[in-house]
Design a protein around this motif. Structure first.
Motif, PDB file in Angstrom:
ATOM      1  N   THR A 116       0.834  -1.204   0.000  1.00 26.31           N
ATOM      2  CA  THR A 116       0.000   0.000   0.000  1.00 26.31           C
ATOM      3  C   THR A 116       0.869   1.254   0.000  1.00 26.31           C
ATOM      4  OG1 THR A 116      -0.106  -0.078   2.408  1.00 26.31           O
ATOM      5  CG2 THR A 116      -1.940  -1.083   1.204  1.00 26.31           C
ATOM      6  N   ARG A 133       7.483   2.561  -0.684  1.00 26.86           N
ATOM      7  CA  ARG A 133       6.190   2.927  -0.111  1.00 26.86           C
ATOM      8  C   ARG A 133       6.380   3.890   1.057  1.00 26.86           C
ATOM      9  NH1 ARG A 133       4.667   0.145   4.481  1.00 26.86           N
ATOM     10  NH2 ARG A 133       2.508   0.649   4.028  1.00 26.86           N
ATOM     11  N   ARG A 135       5.772   4.833   4.704  1.00 26.33           N
ATOM     12  CA  ARG A 135       5.390   4.251   5.990  1.00 26.33           C
ATOM     13  C   ARG A 135       4.777   5.343   6.835  1.00 26.33           C
ATOM     14  NH1 ARG A 135       7.847  -0.647   7.812  1.00 26.33           N
ATOM     15  NH2 ARG A 135       8.000   0.030   9.967  1.00 26.33           N
ATOM     16  N   ALA A 136       3.711   5.024   7.529  1.00 24.66           N
ATOM     17  CA  ALA A 136       3.075   5.967   8.437  1.00 24.66           C
ATOM     18  C   ALA A 136       2.872   7.322   7.763  1.00 24.66           C
ATOM     19  CB  ALA A 136       3.894   6.110   9.709  1.00 24.66           C
ATOM     20  N   ARG A 238      -2.001  17.070  18.122  1.00 28.15           N
ATOM     21  CA  ARG A 238      -2.648  15.999  18.893  1.00 28.15           C
ATOM     22  C   ARG A 238      -2.670  16.309  20.385  1.00 28.15           C
ATOM     23  NH1 ARG A 238      -0.774  10.413  20.333  1.00 28.15           N
ATOM     24  NH2 ARG A 238      -2.687   9.262  20.792  1.00 28.15           N
ATOM     25  N   GLN A 274       4.983  13.059  13.195  1.00 28.51           N
ATOM     26  CA  GLN A 274       3.586  12.690  12.935  1.00 28.51           C
ATOM     27  C   GLN A 274       2.717  13.917  12.697  1.00 28.51           C
ATOM     28  OE1 GLN A 274       5.084  11.996  15.854  1.00 28.51           O
ATOM     29  NE2 GLN A 274       5.345   9.787  16.034  1.00 28.51           N
TER      30      GLN A 274
ATOM     31  N   VAL B  13       8.422   7.737  18.087  1.00 37.37           N
ATOM     32  CA  VAL B  13       9.438   8.623  17.501  1.00 37.37           C
ATOM     33  C   VAL B  13       9.026  10.081  17.663  1.00 37.37           C
ATOM     34  CG1 VAL B  13      10.302   6.960  15.833  1.00 37.37           C
ATOM     35  CG2 VAL B  13       8.388   8.414  15.201  1.00 37.37           C
ATOM     36  N   PRO B  37      -2.480   5.767  17.945  1.00 35.21           N
ATOM     37  CA  PRO B  37      -3.670   6.481  18.403  1.00 35.21           C
ATOM     38  C   PRO B  37      -4.983   5.820  17.967  1.00 35.21           C
ATOM     39  CG  PRO B  37      -2.078   8.018  17.493  1.00 35.21           C
ATOM     40  CD  PRO B  37      -1.558   6.648  17.212  1.00 35.21           C
ATOM     41  N   HIS B  38      -5.034   5.263  16.762  1.00 32.10           N
ATOM     42  CA  HIS B  38      -6.264   4.590  16.331  1.00 32.10           C
ATOM     43  C   HIS B  38      -6.574   3.425  17.282  1.00 32.10           C
ATOM     44  CE1 HIS B  38      -5.865   6.938  12.775  1.00 32.10           C
ATOM     45  NE2 HIS B  38      -4.977   6.185  12.181  1.00 32.10           N
ATOM     46  N   GLU B 118      -7.206   1.482  11.831  1.00 30.62           N
ATOM     47  CA  GLU B 118      -7.282   1.549  10.371  1.00 30.62           C
ATOM     48  C   GLU B 118      -5.905   1.229   9.777  1.00 30.62           C
ATOM     49  OE1 GLU B 118      -9.829   1.928   8.462  1.00 30.62           O
ATOM     50  OE2 GLU B 118      -9.131   2.674   6.538  1.00 30.62           O
ATOM     51  N   ALA B 121       0.702   2.263  13.397  1.00 27.66           N
ATOM     52  CA  ALA B 121       1.337   3.580  13.502  1.00 27.66           C
ATOM     53  C   ALA B 121       2.718   3.636  12.857  1.00 27.66           C
ATOM     54  CB  ALA B 121       1.424   3.997  14.963  1.00 27.66           C
ATOM     55  N   ASP B 122       3.392   2.488  12.713  1.00 32.26           N
ATOM     56  CA  ASP B 122       4.722   2.532  12.104  1.00 32.26           C
ATOM     57  C   ASP B 122       4.680   2.112  10.628  1.00 32.26           C
ATOM     58  OD1 ASP B 122       4.131  -0.092  12.756  1.00 32.26           O
ATOM     59  OD2 ASP B 122       6.144  -0.594  13.453  1.00 32.26           O
ATOM     60  N   ALA B 123       4.198   0.904  10.346  1.00 35.72           N
ATOM     61  CA  ALA B 123       4.234   0.413   8.964  1.00 35.72           C
ATOM     62  C   ALA B 123       3.089   0.985   8.135  1.00 35.72           C
ATOM     63  CB  ALA B 123       4.189  -1.115   8.952  1.00 35.72           C
ATOM     64  N   GLY B 124       1.918   1.125   8.757  1.00 33.90           N
ATOM     65  CA  GLY B 124       0.782   1.723   8.051  1.00 33.90           C
ATOM     66  C   GLY B 124       0.353   0.963   6.805  1.00 33.90           C
ATOM     67  N   HIS B 125       0.280  -0.351   6.887  1.00 40.21           N
ATOM     68  CA  HIS B 125      -0.151  -1.124   5.710  1.00 40.21           C
ATOM     69  C   HIS B 125      -1.650  -0.978   5.436  1.00 40.21           C
ATOM     70  CE1 HIS B 125       3.701  -3.069   5.350  1.00 40.21           C
ATOM     71  NE2 HIS B 125       3.658  -3.474   6.604  1.00 40.21           N
ATOM     72  N   ALA B 126      -2.404  -0.690   6.489  1.00 43.33           N
ATOM     73  CA  ALA B 126      -3.860  -0.512   6.367  1.00 43.33           C
ATOM     74  C   ALA B 126      -4.543  -1.740   5.776  1.00 43.33           C
ATOM     75  CB  ALA B 126      -4.179   0.735   5.518  1.00 43.33           C
TER      76      ALA B 126
END
Ligand SMILES: Cc1cc2nc3c(=O)[nH]c(=O)nc-3n(C[C@H](O)[C@H](O)[C@H](O)COP(=O)(O)OP(=O)(O)OC[C@H]3O[C@@H](n4cnc5c(N)ncnc54)[C@H](O)[C@@H]3O)c2cc1C
Ligand SMILES: Nc1ncnc2c1ncn2[C@@H]1O[C@H](COP(=O)(O)O)[C@@H](O)[C@H]1O
Lengths: 325, 251
Positions: A116, A133, A135-136, A238, A274, B13, B37-38, B118, B121-126
């Motif tokens: 993704t 890709r 990340r985050a 946040r 972030q 981080v 956070p999610h 969803e 937080a690190d890889a975010g593959h979703a």
């Protein structure tokens, strides 16, 4: 074939993200020596004409009521069936929520990996393909090896520069009625409410955002005032949301909203990665911070070193003085 | 109602991220760890649902023993029980993670609702939540920002480009949620003490690997001009308004 999942706007036109994915797919298909096909949901409308101009000669239209009333998982199931039939070299989709969710389901159904949020795809000769890709949300980039008979990828916008393409000779449209298994329990859309019109964080030309440095929910009054004067919206970090100072809808960042205003005014925000990924696409950034070494300050276009509650009231007064308001 | 939340241990981080010498991971020697956070909102929601319905809230993570720190954090927020699926990797491929979660759900008592973030937080593959839903043939909705229970079905609210959508799913169901679903509580001292002593059930992972392998991590190239400091304190106001005028934002 390289198969592209395309999305359309409410009025039926190809979305910008989908057009970018098509451009990337054309480059990829050319290097592989294969054609580009597209898959979409619903009625053809103007889509076949539009796709021909973009060099696509084959369109698969998925027709099923669950694809408009169901959840993206239904689209995933339909997509998996089509992909299993066509066996394309790759399937590319825009990395919107809808397409990503559908691709995730399809990948699981096919028993294949999915990359993704890709910014680049580098096909390998025989071995695995390499992708880059985000990340985050772009906090870091990742180069990854993708090993699969069919490479499934979603693409982040802003990757390729759409080059001129020769139009396709002709267009074949296949209407596919997917078999969505009756035995599978599904979620169904039961209500859709249109968003209230008005300026949002994503459409505002100027966003005035505040973080821990604003100090309290009352402290945002001066940010509201400045935003009002410049026709902008108020955003936050946040820390502000977690403290209950602002609603989450105002949060800018990885788990908030990504924005790209003409000007981002970051008040008392340190610039953690972030948060940064949410505002880094702003045309320009003005940071107001007591700390000259804060990452937001060192990355900003302009900075004012000082207390939010001294700087902003003075800016508001100066705008009022000049405009005689 | 019994709810299970899947959480992932990720490095917390800040503004600068250091990478390991081989460039394949974040250098975590000087970092703390957290859950995304999610997922924090998912834990909060599970605890509220359990309180409201007299059910239970479980948490599950896939990873090596140190990931139990995050399970204990969720327990301190009010989760009732915790499960760790043992795998050697802290950042497994999403296919492998989904296989581990799916396998565990086959061994554990049934849950009415399984919640995911969803995106991690690190890889975010979703994708892990959708893969698990597909494997279990459960209804799934992503991007969820509101959960309402209604007998043997659940109403899941999400935003879409057009507006707000409500999806209805029969239970048992799966949802991938977003921050903003609720405002998570901070753990109490009592919660922390309870979490410290709570047992954690450990299951063996399937040892599966997927087809996506990290080769290296990189920082994104940054092209920003040097910052122009307009001044200090209130005295900078005229210079600020000059800039706003130049941008055409104020007359
Ligand atoms: C997985 C994950 C996802 C996250 N997602 C997001 C996200 O979407 N959005 C987000 O914002 N954060 C997010 N965070 C949190 C992020 O890491 C930071 O903690 C957060 O952005 C810090 O907010 P802040 O800048 O307001 O506070 P701080 O980092 O505490 O910074 C406050 C700043 O204000 C300055 N300051 C203090 N007083 C004043 C004053 N009187 N006047 C002017 N300046 C002053 C200080 O010098 C400092 O630079 C996420 C974290 C994680 C782990
Ligand atoms: N190692 C893990 N252990 C438990 N749950 C996980 C793990 N990795 C991901 N998840 C869950 O799956 C969601 C989506 O992750 P991802 O597909 O990596 O973006 C996360 O928000 C978690 O809820």
């Amino acid at each position: 074939m390289v198969l592209v999942v395309v999305e359309r706007d409410g009025d039926g036109t190809l979305t910008e993200d989908s057009a970018e994915v098509l451009a990337a797919a054309r480059d990829l298909a050319e290097s592989l020596g294969v054609p580009v096909g597209a898959v979409a949901v619903g009625e053809p409308g103007e889509l076949p004409d539009d796709l021909v101009k973009r060099g696509v000669g084959r369109l698969h239209l998925l027709a099923h009521e669950l694809l408009t009333d169901g959840s993206p998982a239904c689209l995933g199931e339909a997509l998996a069936g089509l992909v299993a039939d066509l066996r394309p070299a790759a399937v590319l989709a825009p990395s919107t929520d809808r397409s990503t969710e559908a691709m995730a389901w399809a990948a699981a159904e096919l028993g294949m990996p999915l990359a993704t949020a890709c910014t680049e795809i580098r096909p390998g000769d025989d071995g695995p393909w390499e992708v880059t890709r985000e990340r985050a949300g772009g906090v870091l980039l990742e180069d990854a090896a993708l090993t699969a008979p069919i490479r499934l990828c979603t693409l982040r916008p802003g990757s390729p520069s759409p080059s001129e393409t020769a139009a396709a000779d002709e267009m074949t449209v296949h209407v596919v009625v997917p078999e969505l298994r009756a035995s599978v329990p599904r979620a169904r859309l039961v209500e859709r409410r249109e968003r209230a019109a008005g300026m949002t964080l994503t459409t505002a030309p100027v966003v005035v955002a505040g973080g821990r440095g604003v100090g309290s929910s009352e402290g945002y009054a001066v940010l509201e005032e400045l935003a009002g004067l410049v026709g902008g919206a108020v955003g936050c970090s946040r820390v502000a949301t977690n403290n209950g100072w602002r609603p989450h809808a105002d949060q800018v960042g990885l788990t908030g909203t990504r924005i790209s205003p003409d000007l981002y005014v970051a008040c008392g925000i340190s610039g953690a990665t972030q948060h940064w990924v949410g505002c880094m696409n702003a045309r320009s950034i003005l940071a107001v911070n007591t700390d000259p070494e804060a990452p937001m300050v060192t990355r900003a276009t302009w900075a004012v070193i000082g207390d939010v509650h001294e700087v902003l009231p003075a800016v508001v007064d100066e705008i009022r003085r000049r405009s005689g308001r | 109602m019994d709810v299970l939340v899947c959480v992932k241990r990720v490095p917390a981080v800040g503004a600068e991220i250091l990478l390991t010498a081989d460039g394949t991971a974040i250098d975590t020697r000087h970092l703390g760890f957290t859950i995304g956070p999610h997922e924090e909102c998912a834990v909060e929601e599970a605890v509220r649902i359990a309180e409201r319905t007299g059910g239970s809230a479980g948490v599950l993570t896939v990873g090596p023993p140190e990931t139990e720190e995050q399970l204990r954090y969720a327990l301190s927020m009010g989760a009732d029980h915790a499960v760790r699926v043992d795998t050697p990797e802290t950042d497994p491929d999403p296919e492998a993670t989904a296989a581990a979660v799916t396998g565990a759900l086959g061994e554990l008592p049934p849950y009415d609702l399984v919640l995911f973030g969803e995106a991690s937080a690190d890889a975010g593959h979703a994708q892990v939540g959708f893969r698990v839903a597909c494997a279990l043939r459960r209804p799934v909705v992503g991007g969820v920002k509101g959960i309402d229970l209604d007998g043997d079905r659940v109403l899941l609210r999400r935003e879409s480009p057009e507006g707000v959508e409500v999806h209805e799913a029969p239970l048992p169901a799966v949802a991938a949620v977003l921050e903003g679903l609720n405002l998570p509580r901070y753990p109490t001292i009592k919660g922390r003490l309870r979490a410290k002593k709570a047992p954690i059930r450990v299951l063996d992972g399937p040892g599966a690997t997927g087809g996506l392998r990290t080769l290296r991590l990189r920082h994104r190239p940054e092209a920003r001009a040097r910052t122009v400091v307009l001044g200090h304190g209130a005295a900078a106001a005229p210079a600020v308004v000059d800039v706003l005028a130049e941008l055409g934002i104020v007359p």
